[in-house]
Design a protein around this motif. Sequence first.
Motif, short mmCIF file in Angstrom:
data_model
loop_
_atom_site.label_atom_id
_atom_site.label_comp_id
_atom_site.label_asym_id
_atom_site.label_seq_id
_atom_site.Cartn_x
_atom_site.Cartn_y
_atom_site.Cartn_z
N GLY A 1 4.79 -0.08 1.47
CA GLY A 1 5.15 -1.35 2.07
C GLY A 1 3.95 -2.18 2.44
O GLY A 1 2.79 -1.83 2.20
N GLY A 2 4.26 -3.30 3.06
CA GLY A 2 3.23 -4.23 3.44
C GLY A 2 3.74 -5.64 3.30
O GLY A 2 4.90 -5.88 3.05
N TYR B 1 0.85 -1.18 0.00
CA TYR B 1 0.00 0.00 0.00
C TYR B 1 0.89 1.24 0.00
O TYR B 1 2.08 1.17 0.29
N GLN C 1 -4.16 6.86 2.72
CA GLN C 1 -3.56 5.62 2.24
C GLN C 1 -4.35 5.10 1.06
O GLN C 1 -5.58 5.26 1.02
N LEU D 1 5.28 6.58 2.20
CA LEU D 1 5.75 5.26 2.58
C LEU D 1 5.08 4.19 1.73
O LEU D 1 3.91 4.30 1.40
N TYR E 1 2.17 10.44 5.45
CA TYR E 1 2.11 11.02 6.79
C TYR E 1 2.51 12.49 6.71
O TYR E 1 3.26 12.91 5.83
N LYS F 1 8.37 -4.16 7.66
CA LYS F 1 8.15 -2.93 8.39
C LYS F 1 8.37 -1.75 7.46
O LYS F 1 9.30 -1.72 6.69
N LEU F 2 7.49 -0.78 7.58
CA LEU F 2 7.64 0.42 6.76
C LEU F 2 8.74 1.30 7.31
O LEU F 2 8.97 1.34 8.51
N TYR G 1 5.63 12.69 4.33
CA TYR G 1 6.35 11.45 4.07
C TYR G 1 5.51 10.50 3.24
O TYR G 1 4.33 10.28 3.53
N PHE H 1 10.47 5.30 7.16
CA PHE H 1 10.28 6.69 6.77
C PHE H 1 11.54 7.19 6.08
O PHE H 1 12.65 6.94 6.53
N GLY H 2 11.37 7.94 4.97
CA GLY H 2 12.50 8.60 4.35
C GLY H 2 12.67 9.98 4.97
O GLY H 2 12.24 10.22 6.09
#
Lengths: 109, 118
Positions: free
Chosen positions: A91-92, A32, A49, A89, A36, A96-97, A87, A99-100
């Motif tokens: 993942g899934g 997904y 999301q 993100l 944030y 674990k996601l 931010y 943050f950049g």
Amino acid sequence: LAKTTQPISMDSYEGQEVNITCSHNNIATNDYITWYQQFPSQGPRFIIQGYKTKVTNEVASLFIPADRKSSTLSLPRVSLSDTAVYYCLVGGGGNKLTFGTGTQLKVEL
Amino acid sequence: DAGITQSPRHKVTETGTPVTLRCHQTENHRYMYWYRQDPGHGLRLIHYSYGVKDTDKGEVSDGYSVSRSKTEDFLLTLESATSSQTSVYFCAISESIFGGSPSTDTQYFGPGTRLTVL
């Protein structure tokens, strides 16, 4: 873990629409896309999301093209209070996601 | 806002001293996380917990330990603080593993603790 690339900073003026694009070329089928928002001296806060096409809520819209290799967060009619770091993100699927460094949005009068 | 508190909110300490930061939640969420945030690095995961007494390392776990003896509390300890650990520390919670399945889970963050190690 899908890597994301987004602009370091963006400037805008009050009342304008702001679009922040995030690239995620190696997004996986189960991933997904989540955005944030973080204000100074606060923790990040969930905005929106999505998985594909378009998602809209009371705060923003998220546009995801068919290939899902990028996504665009759209903030309608920004105000000074929208000045924050955003931010992206991806993942899934058990990963674990992470943050950049995010995109610093600055809104001026 | 989710019921997450962090204490202390600010702390100044000296190199070599032990420091413990506390995260407390009232949401009864299973997962708890500790992040640090530094200029130019965004948020980096230190440790996380998936239940009472169940913890695992994140990407920057060296120099840190954690404990979770109750669902509501997650402690982060710097056994011997160093200047490189000067940072803002955020606690977060989620109902299921962040980024796991279902991927629609989100994290809720606490207000942060600003730690300065002199």
